[in-house]
Design an enzyme around this catalytic site. Structure first.
Site, PDB file in Angstrom:
ATOM      1  CG  HIS A 488       1.358 -10.324  -2.564  1.00 14.11           C
ATOM      2  ND1 HIS A 488       0.910  -9.805  -1.374  1.00 14.11           N
ATOM      3  CD2 HIS A 488       2.101  -9.341  -3.140  1.00 14.11           C
ATOM      4  CE1 HIS A 488       1.357  -8.561  -1.236  1.00 14.11           C
ATOM      5  NE2 HIS A 488       2.089  -8.260  -2.297  1.00 14.11           N
ATOM      6  CD  GLU A 489       4.540  -9.920  -6.052  1.00 18.00           C
ATOM      7  OE1 GLU A 489       4.236  -8.883  -6.686  1.00 18.00           O
ATOM      8  OE2 GLU A 489       5.049  -9.886  -4.912  1.00 18.00           O
ATOM      9  CG  HIS A 492       0.818  -6.054  -6.558  1.00 19.68           C
ATOM     10  ND1 HIS A 492       0.278  -4.960  -5.926  1.00 19.68           N
ATOM     11  CD2 HIS A 492       1.724  -6.579  -5.676  1.00 19.68           C
ATOM     12  CE1 HIS A 492       0.828  -4.824  -4.724  1.00 19.68           C
ATOM     13  NE2 HIS A 492       1.699  -5.793  -4.556  1.00 19.68           N
ATOM     14  CG  HIS A 495      -4.772  -2.578  -8.425  1.00 18.84           C
ATOM     15  ND1 HIS A 495      -4.083  -1.971  -7.402  1.00 18.84           N
ATOM     16  CD2 HIS A 495      -5.860  -1.803  -8.629  1.00 18.84           C
ATOM     17  CE1 HIS A 495      -4.736  -0.883  -7.012  1.00 18.84           C
ATOM     18  NE2 HIS A 495      -5.815  -0.759  -7.746  1.00 18.84           N
TER      19      HIS A 495
END
Length: 698
Positions: A488-489, A492, A495
């Site tokens: 998940h991190e 980010h 992105h």
């Protein structure tokens, strides 16, 4: 470096600023303009003079910008303003990061001294009449009317940002907004400090071995080493995430579970770290700010720039999801109650939930989460994650040695594309410490992107977590949920680091908050795919891959208690929006009790409803998710739908990966999220995708 022609004054402002920075060698590391932030040199004594120097320089530059008599241009108005803002963020961001990972009393005191000045600067920036007039004047020029789509979007969003901050209001309202912003920032900082201090202050010394029965050996070993470090026998349990989770999931001693559970939910509720008096005041200030700016309430103000657009639409979304989720939640609750009764836990209490869920999972699926942990050593998972993004996106990630770190445990990596262009570097800090806040997060330090000369300025970021640390004889072993957190991190981070938007302020994670979670949640899907797990899920001792029978049991348990988990998230989204809409901070009502009343209809009983994290809820009161916690589920609806395209074409299909990179991941805020989604999927989102994936058939 952009090398300019002589005379220097003919250069664009951003180029002159870059040359000025590179020719200076400031002693204060907060004024450093090196790409790699000198975390190893930053000390508390640098904070006050460094921040004040940054603010003095920026204020002077703003005054010059606002007083320029010649007609404003893209370079002298927009890009000059962006450079000023970036400079202040670049200098103060490392302090805020250190407060999250390596806080000390001296650092806290120094930050507390300059925080009002920094908050006042940000408020005054957007209320600066000269700058506002320059932007408006530029917007009326032929150059502005001829801007390309991205530049025009940036201009429009910048103007909206100024209006949403009070530009154009009477002087008295502008003064009040500045005061509100300063007070709010101070309260939010104190809120965060209280949670950190309350978490670090708790420890439970255990001498009776029967009390730690059922807790995995790895966790018990950590508890014993903590006791040895303090010169004590037995075990010491703390409230860091690995410790808390190990006790709540596995401790057979019900009283131990209750004691730790109550300590966890006491954070922010008792002196000297009581956040309860601050909650109404923060809510009151947010409401007042929204009304000064012409909005009915804070959610309408906050969400205007989100996909939801308004508080009413966000509340409608959450309400719809609550009703869609309710039958699955009721099913899960009844199953837990029945199983709890069968093992002598009647009535079911809040501190039983994690324990009962784990025992029920074992009973139904023959799956013990601790049985999975040996297959997820941290370094193997990291290597596998990097291999997955290489296959899917063509990116290469490798570890680099840096001295510019804040702690010996911090690591550093670089990301390159297929042409070997350095896209970015990032730090990683994975293990808990008393001076580090709970949870997992990603921060963007420096936003790069394409330069006018065709080169690429790299990005810089960080990912942090609180995973179980290694011991003397074994590596850090992650739970499968920890693996999802890491993916998940890193989603980010991708992105941020893959952004190819030439205007940094419109790139990376500078997007609507109900869109920003899509890349992170999307990457979690690979944690459940057999072909992906084959890359990294290997036993830390034998190297054997995750056995097929164990994976099959994982798959069968994938939707286990999803109704319960989803309703818990919806509960947070519900009371976040309602607190900021319906609660009257001036009424004297207790917001803790108010939230309890609100949650009771979606809780097993009032005892469960009372166990909510409001006075320690960093997301809402210091983490930027105020009136926007619903964003997690909103984004999850979108990514559940988006992932179906990867499933159809293959989870490592390089063409699909590149299309995703081009349409969404590297696109930042170059267009509205709805348009980016349609560009990739060829249609509007399917709202049923999340229900089908997570909940199946009731």
């Amino acid at each position: 470096m952009i090398v300019g022609r002589s005379p220097r004054d003919l250069l664009p402002f951003t180029s002159r600023l870059m040359i000025d920075r590179e020719q200076s060698s400031p002693r204060n590391p907060l004024l450093s303009t090196d790409f790699r932030i000198p975390f190893h040199r930053i000390r508390p004594e640098h904070v006050v003079p460094g921040t004040r120097q940054l603010l003095e320089n920026a204020t002077r530059e703003l005054d010059v910008l606002g007083a320029t008599p010649s007609p404003p241009t893209w370079e002298t108005a927009l890009r000059r303003l962006d450079a000023i803002v970036e400079r202040v963020k670049r200098g103060t961001g490392p302090i805020q990061h250190l407060l999250a990972v390596d806080e000390s009393p001296a650092l806290r005191e120094a930050w507390g001294e300059v925080l009002p000045e920094l908050s006042s600067f940000w408020a005054r920036l957007y209320l600066h009449e000269g700058v506002w007039n320059a932007l408006q004047s530029f917007a009326a020029t032929p150059e502005a009317h001829a801007l390309g789509a991205l530049e025009k979007r940036h201009l429009e969003k910048t103007l909206r940002g100024f209006r949403r901050s009070g530009a154009g209001l009477p002087a008295s309202d502008r003064d009040r907004l500045e005061a509100i912003n300063v007070e709010t920032s101070q309260l939010e900082q104190r809120f965060s400090e209280n949670v950190l201090d309350a978490t670090a202050a708790f420890s439970l010394h255990i001498l009776d071995e029967e009390r730690v029965a059922g807790i995995p050996d790895d966790a018990k070993g950590r508890f014993r080493r903590r006791a040895e470090d303090e010169g004590k026998d037995g075990w010491i349990v703390t409230l860091d995430h690995p410790s808390y989770e190990a006790v709540l999931k596995h401790a057979e001693d019900r009283e131990l579970r209750r004691e730790l559970h109550e300590a966890f939910f006491a954070r922010g509720r008792v002196e000297p770290w009581d956040n309860r008096p601050m909650v109404p005041r923060i809510l009151e200030l947010r409401q007042e700010k929204a009304r000064i700016l012409g909005y009915p309430d804070f959610p309408d103000y906050r969400l205007e720039e989100h996909m939801a657009k308004s508080g009413a639409r966000a509340r409608e979304f959450v309400g719809e999801m609550v009703e869609r989720t309710r039958p699955y939640w009721e099913r899960d609750l009844e199953q837990m109650r029945a199983f709890a009764s069968s093992i002598g836990l009647d009535p079911l209490e809040p501190w039983d939930i994690a324990f009962v869920m784990e025992r029920l999972r074992r009973s139904r699926f023959d799956l013990d989460e601790e049985e999975l942990r040996p297959y997820f050593p941290l370094d193997s998972v990291l290597s596998g994650l990097f291999e997955i993004v290489h296959r899917l996106l063509g990116l290469k990630v490798r570890e680099v040695e840096l001295e510019e770190v804040w702690h010996p445990e911090a690591r550093a990596f670089e990301i390159r594309d297929e042409t070997d262009t350095l896209l970015g570097e990032f730090y990683a800090d994975f293990f808990p410490r008393p001076e580090k806040r709970q949870g997992a997060w990603m921060n963007d330090f420096i936003s790069g992107g394409p330069r006018p000369d065709g080169s690429f300025a790299p990005h810089l970021g960080v990912i942090c977590a609180n995973f179980p640390p290694p011991s003397e004889n074994r590596p850090s072993l992650l739970s499968h949920r920890d693996v999802e957190t890491l993916f998940h991190e890193f989603g980010h981070l991708l992105h941020h680091c893959t952004s190819r938007v030439p205007i940094p302020e419109r790139g990376g994670v500078n997007v609507a908050w109900d869109w920003v979670e899509l890349p992170s949640q999307l990457l979690e899907n690979w944690c459940w795919e057999r072909d992906a797990l084959n890359i990294f899920a290997r036993h830390w001792q034998t190297g054997e891959p995750l056995p097929d029978p164990l994976f099959e049991r994982m798959e069968k348990a994938k939707r286990f208690m999803k109704g319960w988990v989803q309703m818990r998230q919806l509960g947070f989204g519900t009371f976040d929006l309602e607190l900021h809409t319906s609660f009257d901070p001036s009424s004297g009502a207790d917001p803790i009790e108010w939230v309890t009343d609100l949650l009771e209809p979606i809780s097993p009983n009032r005892t469960f409803a009372e166990r909510h994290p409001l006075p320690a809820f960093l997301h809402l009161f210091s983490g930027g998710y105020a009136a926007a916690y619903y964003s997690y589920l909103w984004s999850e609806v979108l990514e559940a739908d988006l992932f179906t395209r990867f499933q159809e074409r293959g989870i490592f299909d390089r063409t699909t990966g590149q299309e995703y990179m081009d349409a969404i991941l590297s696109a930042g805020d170059r267009d509205d999220p709805e348009s980016l989604f349609r560009h990739f999927m060829g249609r509007d989102p399917d709202p049923e995708a999340l229900i089908r994936r997570n909940l199946g058939v009731a």
